[in-house]
Design a protein around this motif. Sequence first.
Motif, short mmCIF file in Angstrom:
data_model
loop_
_atom_site.label_atom_id
_atom_site.label_comp_id
_atom_site.label_asym_id
_atom_site.label_seq_id
_atom_site.Cartn_x
_atom_site.Cartn_y
_atom_site.Cartn_z
N ALA A 39 0.82 -1.28 0.07
CA ALA A 39 0.00 0.04 0.04
C ALA A 39 0.69 1.30 -0.11
O ALA A 39 0.29 2.42 0.00
CB ALA A 39 -1.06 -0.17 1.22
N GLY A 40 2.32 1.02 -0.37
CA GLY A 40 3.05 2.19 -0.06
C GLY A 40 3.91 2.72 1.01
O GLY A 40 4.50 3.77 1.04
N TYR A 41 3.52 1.96 2.21
CA TYR A 41 4.25 2.38 3.47
C TYR A 41 5.66 1.84 3.29
O TYR A 41 6.05 0.85 2.75
CB TYR A 41 3.46 1.64 4.43
CG TYR A 41 2.18 2.47 4.96
CD1 TYR A 41 2.07 3.37 6.02
CD2 TYR A 41 1.10 2.25 4.11
CE1 TYR A 41 0.85 3.97 6.26
CE2 TYR A 41 -0.23 2.81 4.36
CZ TYR A 41 -0.15 3.79 5.39
OH TYR A 41 -1.46 4.42 5.67
N THR A 42 6.84 2.56 3.90
CA THR A 42 8.02 2.18 4.06
C THR A 42 8.32 2.26 5.53
O THR A 42 8.07 2.98 6.20
CB THR A 42 8.80 3.24 3.47
OG1 THR A 42 8.45 3.62 2.12
CG2 THR A 42 10.19 3.06 3.37
N ALA A 43 9.13 1.13 5.76
CA ALA A 43 9.67 0.86 7.32
C ALA A 43 10.75 2.10 7.50
O ALA A 43 11.46 2.42 6.81
CB ALA A 43 10.38 -0.43 7.32
#
Length: 140
Positions: free
Chosen positions: A115-119
């Motif tokens: 969904a486009g989230y980055t750690a």
Amino acid sequence: MAELSLTLTGQPDAASLAQLGDNLSAFNAADVGPSGRAALAVLLHEGETLVAGLSGYTAWGWLYVQWLWVAESQRGQGLAGRMLAAAEAEARTRGCHGAYIDTFNPQALQVYQKAGYTAFGALPDFPRGRTRTFLSKPLA
């Protein structure tokens, strides 16, 4: 001056917790301005039955997704992504510029990354044998 006493409890009273929250909120508002905190939920029902949901809030220009759950019978159908998209759209209308979420579930981590989230951070062994990953996403 009265002597200070320290209390450690596993069952804090509601009034003390409310006072603690109020005092911290007042400090933060004086430090960086009011949060504008507002609850946000996305709920999916099948008839009268809740089959998926997302709960969180917006504050200081960010969406925080606190809980995201999909019933086992509904998993793999893209519902988590749909709920995230709906929450992000609402957060944008509230003026938010970013979103964040955390998980220690490997499958949820993949969903959030898709969904486009980055750690941006991780806690190993939280819980033991897993890594709790913290993710963010710009809402431009």
